[in-house]
Design an enzyme around this catalytic site. Sequence first.
Site, PDB file in Angstrom:
ATOM      1  N   ARG A 159      12.768  54.700 -55.267  1.00  0.00           N
ATOM      2  CA  ARG A 159      13.456  55.438 -54.591  1.00  0.00           C
ATOM      3  C   ARG A 159      14.811  54.995 -54.888  1.00  0.00           C
ATOM      4  O   ARG A 159      14.779  54.340 -53.720  1.00  0.00           O
ATOM      5  CB  ARG A 159      12.485  56.041 -52.968  1.00  0.00           C
ATOM      6  N   ARG A 178       4.681  57.806 -36.967  1.00  0.00           N
ATOM      7  CA  ARG A 178       6.493  58.509 -37.804  1.00  0.00           C
ATOM      8  C   ARG A 178       6.555  59.595 -37.562  1.00  0.00           C
ATOM      9  O   ARG A 178       7.924  59.586 -37.465  1.00  0.00           O
ATOM     10  CB  ARG A 178       6.541  57.815 -38.812  1.00  0.00           C
ATOM     11  N   ASP A 198       5.866  66.985 -49.951  1.00  0.00           N
ATOM     12  CA  ASP A 198       5.016  66.883 -48.534  1.00  0.00           C
ATOM     13  C   ASP A 198       4.234  67.004 -48.112  1.00  0.00           C
ATOM     14  O   ASP A 198       3.665  67.280 -47.019  1.00  0.00           O
ATOM     15  CB  ASP A 198       6.506  66.727 -47.548  1.00  0.00           C
ATOM     16  N   LYS A 213      11.466  66.232 -38.759  1.00  0.00           N
ATOM     17  CA  LYS A 213      11.134  64.975 -38.703  1.00  0.00           C
ATOM     18  C   LYS A 213      12.450  65.165 -39.452  1.00  0.00           C
ATOM     19  O   LYS A 213      13.990  64.353 -39.184  1.00  0.00           O
ATOM     20  CB  LYS A 213      10.368  64.758 -39.457  1.00  0.00           C
ATOM     21  N   CYS A 220       8.433  55.384 -46.239  1.00  0.00           N
ATOM     22  CA  CYS A 220       6.686  55.785 -47.619  1.00  0.00           C
ATOM     23  C   CYS A 220       6.658  55.378 -49.229  1.00  0.00           C
ATOM     24  O   CYS A 220       8.372  55.564 -49.048  1.00  0.00           O
ATOM     25  CB  CYS A 220       6.268  57.185 -48.132  1.00  0.00           C
TER      26      CYS A 220
HETATM   27  C1  UD1 Z   1      13.666  63.774 -48.898  1.00  0.00           C
HETATM   28  C2  UD1 Z   1      12.613  63.271 -47.659  1.00  0.00           C
HETATM   29  C3  UD1 Z   1      10.923  63.496 -48.169  1.00  0.00           C
HETATM   30  C4  UD1 Z   1      11.012  64.403 -49.251  1.00  0.00           C
HETATM   31  C5  UD1 Z   1      11.745  64.364 -50.610  1.00  0.00           C
HETATM   32  C6  UD1 Z   1      11.807  64.949 -51.358  1.00  0.00           C
HETATM   33  C7  UD1 Z   1      13.857  63.074 -46.215  1.00  0.00           C
HETATM   34  C8  UD1 Z   1      14.104  61.105 -45.075  1.00  0.00           C
HETATM   35  N1  UD1 Z   1      13.255  62.782 -46.650  1.00  0.00           N
HETATM   36  O1  UD1 Z   1      13.249  62.261 -49.575  1.00  0.00           O
HETATM   37  O2  UD1 Z   1      10.314  63.814 -46.999  1.00  0.00           O
HETATM   38  O3  UD1 Z   1       9.631  64.413 -49.447  1.00  0.00           O
HETATM   39  O4  UD1 Z   1      12.993  64.344 -49.694  1.00  0.00           O
HETATM   40  O5  UD1 Z   1      11.479  66.382 -50.926  1.00  0.00           O
HETATM   41  O6  UD1 Z   1      14.607  63.659 -45.726  1.00  0.00           O
HETATM   42  N2  UD1 Z   1      16.241  59.734 -56.491  1.00  0.00           N
HETATM   43  C9  UD1 Z   1      17.803  59.313 -57.178  1.00  0.00           C
HETATM   44  N3  UD1 Z   1      18.540  58.628 -56.941  1.00  0.00           N
HETATM   45  C10 UD1 Z   1      19.339  58.480 -55.634  1.00  0.00           C
HETATM   46  C11 UD1 Z   1      18.209  59.604 -54.850  1.00  0.00           C
HETATM   47  C12 UD1 Z   1      17.154  60.218 -55.273  1.00  0.00           C
HETATM   48  O7  UD1 Z   1      16.487  59.555 -58.939  1.00  0.00           O
HETATM   49  O8  UD1 Z   1      19.767  58.459 -55.571  1.00  0.00           O
HETATM   50  C13 UD1 Z   1      15.504  60.410 -57.341  1.00  0.00           C
HETATM   51  C14 UD1 Z   1      13.651  60.879 -56.052  1.00  0.00           C
HETATM   52  O9  UD1 Z   1      13.867  58.564 -57.144  1.00  0.00           O
HETATM   53  C15 UD1 Z   1      13.487  61.554 -56.175  1.00  0.00           C
HETATM   54  C16 UD1 Z   1      14.076  62.624 -56.440  1.00  0.00           C
HETATM   55  O10 UD1 Z   1      15.121  62.498 -56.898  1.00  0.00           O
HETATM   56  O11 UD1 Z   1      12.332  61.413 -57.707  1.00  0.00           O
HETATM   57  C17 UD1 Z   1      14.186  63.382 -55.343  1.00  0.00           C
HETATM   58  O12 UD1 Z   1      14.493  62.082 -53.854  1.00  0.00           O
HETATM   59  P1  UD1 Z   1      15.195  62.892 -52.578  1.00  0.00           P
HETATM   60  O13 UD1 Z   1      15.380  64.349 -52.748  1.00  0.00           O
HETATM   61  O14 UD1 Z   1      16.989  61.773 -52.356  1.00  0.00           O
HETATM   62  O15 UD1 Z   1      14.475  61.912 -51.508  1.00  0.00           O
HETATM   63  P2  UD1 Z   1      14.037  61.136 -50.408  1.00  0.00           P
HETATM   64  O16 UD1 Z   1      15.543  61.730 -50.053  1.00  0.00           O
HETATM   65  O17 UD1 Z   1      13.873  59.945 -50.764  1.00  0.00           O
END
Ligand code: UD1
Length: 408
Positions: free
Chosen positions: A109, A387, A294, A27, A104
């Site tokens: 996030r 999903r 995850d 996914k 989710c």
């Molecule tokens: C992606 C995955 C999700 C997985 C996660 C961590 C997708 C669609 N989803 O989510 O399944 O659980 O990686 O492996 O690929 N953060 C910030 N600012 C930002 C972006 C992120 O502070 O602009 C923080 C988030 O709050 C979190 C950390 O960075 O604490 C990691 O998040 P991130 O790797 O971005 O996760 P997702 O991309 O949301």
Amino acid sequence: MNKSKFVIEGLGRKKALSGTIAVRGAKNAILKALAASILFEDEVEFKNVPEIEDVRRMRELLVGLKQNPELHRDIAERLRASIVLTGPVLARYGEVTFPFPGGCVLGERPIDLFLDGYRAMGAEIVENDGLFIIKGKLRGAHIFFPFVSVTATETLMLAATLAEGRTILENAAMEPEIDSLAGYLNTCGAHIDGAGTPTLKIEGGGILRANGRPYITPPDRIETGSFLILAALAGHDVKIVDCEPKHSAALLSLLARAGIKFEIGESSISLRQGLTLPQAVSVRTHEYPGFPTDLQATMAVFLTQAEGEATILETIFDGRFRYAEDLARMGADIEVLNPHKVRIRGPRALSAQELEGPDLRAGLAYILAATVAEGTSVVNNAYIIDRGYLAIEERLSKLGLNIKREQI
Ligand code: UD1
């Protein structure tokens, strides 16, 4: 939306599952690859695509983008991966409008890393009525991420592909899905160096051409891991095929420490269950190649059945223990010590309950919990599981689990 639930007859402590189960395309890889199709002049073919709900939503967003560079609000608000589209759309059309992305609920996030990145690349951002409007011709920039983000790495990598000049992304995420996407883009004319390491160097250039070369979705390592944990809990002879074992190294090393025996093939992992009880092992989630957040909820279910006490330290998100209360209702000895740490003591017999997963990964963890429980459980809101996992009831039935989907 078609409302349905899963009804699962628990096996208790019987190790009754056996057979072969195939892993589908990832996914978190296909969603980003679909978003990357915006960078192409010609048609892109995708292979090994899991027809899951999130893929449908991403397709709907792409269709909407054919009219104007604006993400459909209702859909984007339901899908975290929608944010990845903003990079290619902005890079190609010079503007993009989108709402704060959904997905989710795992705690906060935010999207500050994306916005900072776009600013560094020369774009201007206006926020109006909950919508972000970003404009500008992108140029290469040197960006150091203050913390590792999977989607921010992917999004800025895609934006940089069509930007003018060189972009350097430091402290980048190293997830295999990023490597898979960069590798494909490079065969289509992109110049991305260092995918799979913390430093990406991207020479921006012209629009990409697939020339008939398909993107092949790599196997889903979270699905692989969930099946491994299921097999460890309730299987006696289970073979997981069409997977990439090296992407599951962190989980495999923990399971080995817990006493689980498995054999690793080129694209398969087989578990043969011994009679001994698995031992508790403590877990700390980490960016790849560490233990994936995850799989955290699924691992918690495993620990309810292992001997001894263990903790799970969640280092990525701060709202990811919402499953703990439900497992406790089933009879697990689980205590949330703080927003980042739970303690679990096992083994405890679980009893059937009516459940509803707080997020897609925890939803699957509930199916595992229901499998090892005594009695018949109901897992409501099948949609949240659909999903990310394709026809999960059909695939688990083949291993001998009595699981049915019922319409509500
Ligand atoms: C992606 C995955 C999700 C997985 C996660 C961590 C997708 C669609 N989803 O989510 O399944 O659980 O990686 O492996 O690929 N953060 C910030 N600012 C930002 C972006 C992120 O502070 O602009 C923080 C988030 O709050 C979190 C950390 O960075 O604490 C990691 O998040 P991130 O790797 O971005 O996760 P997702 O991309 O949301």
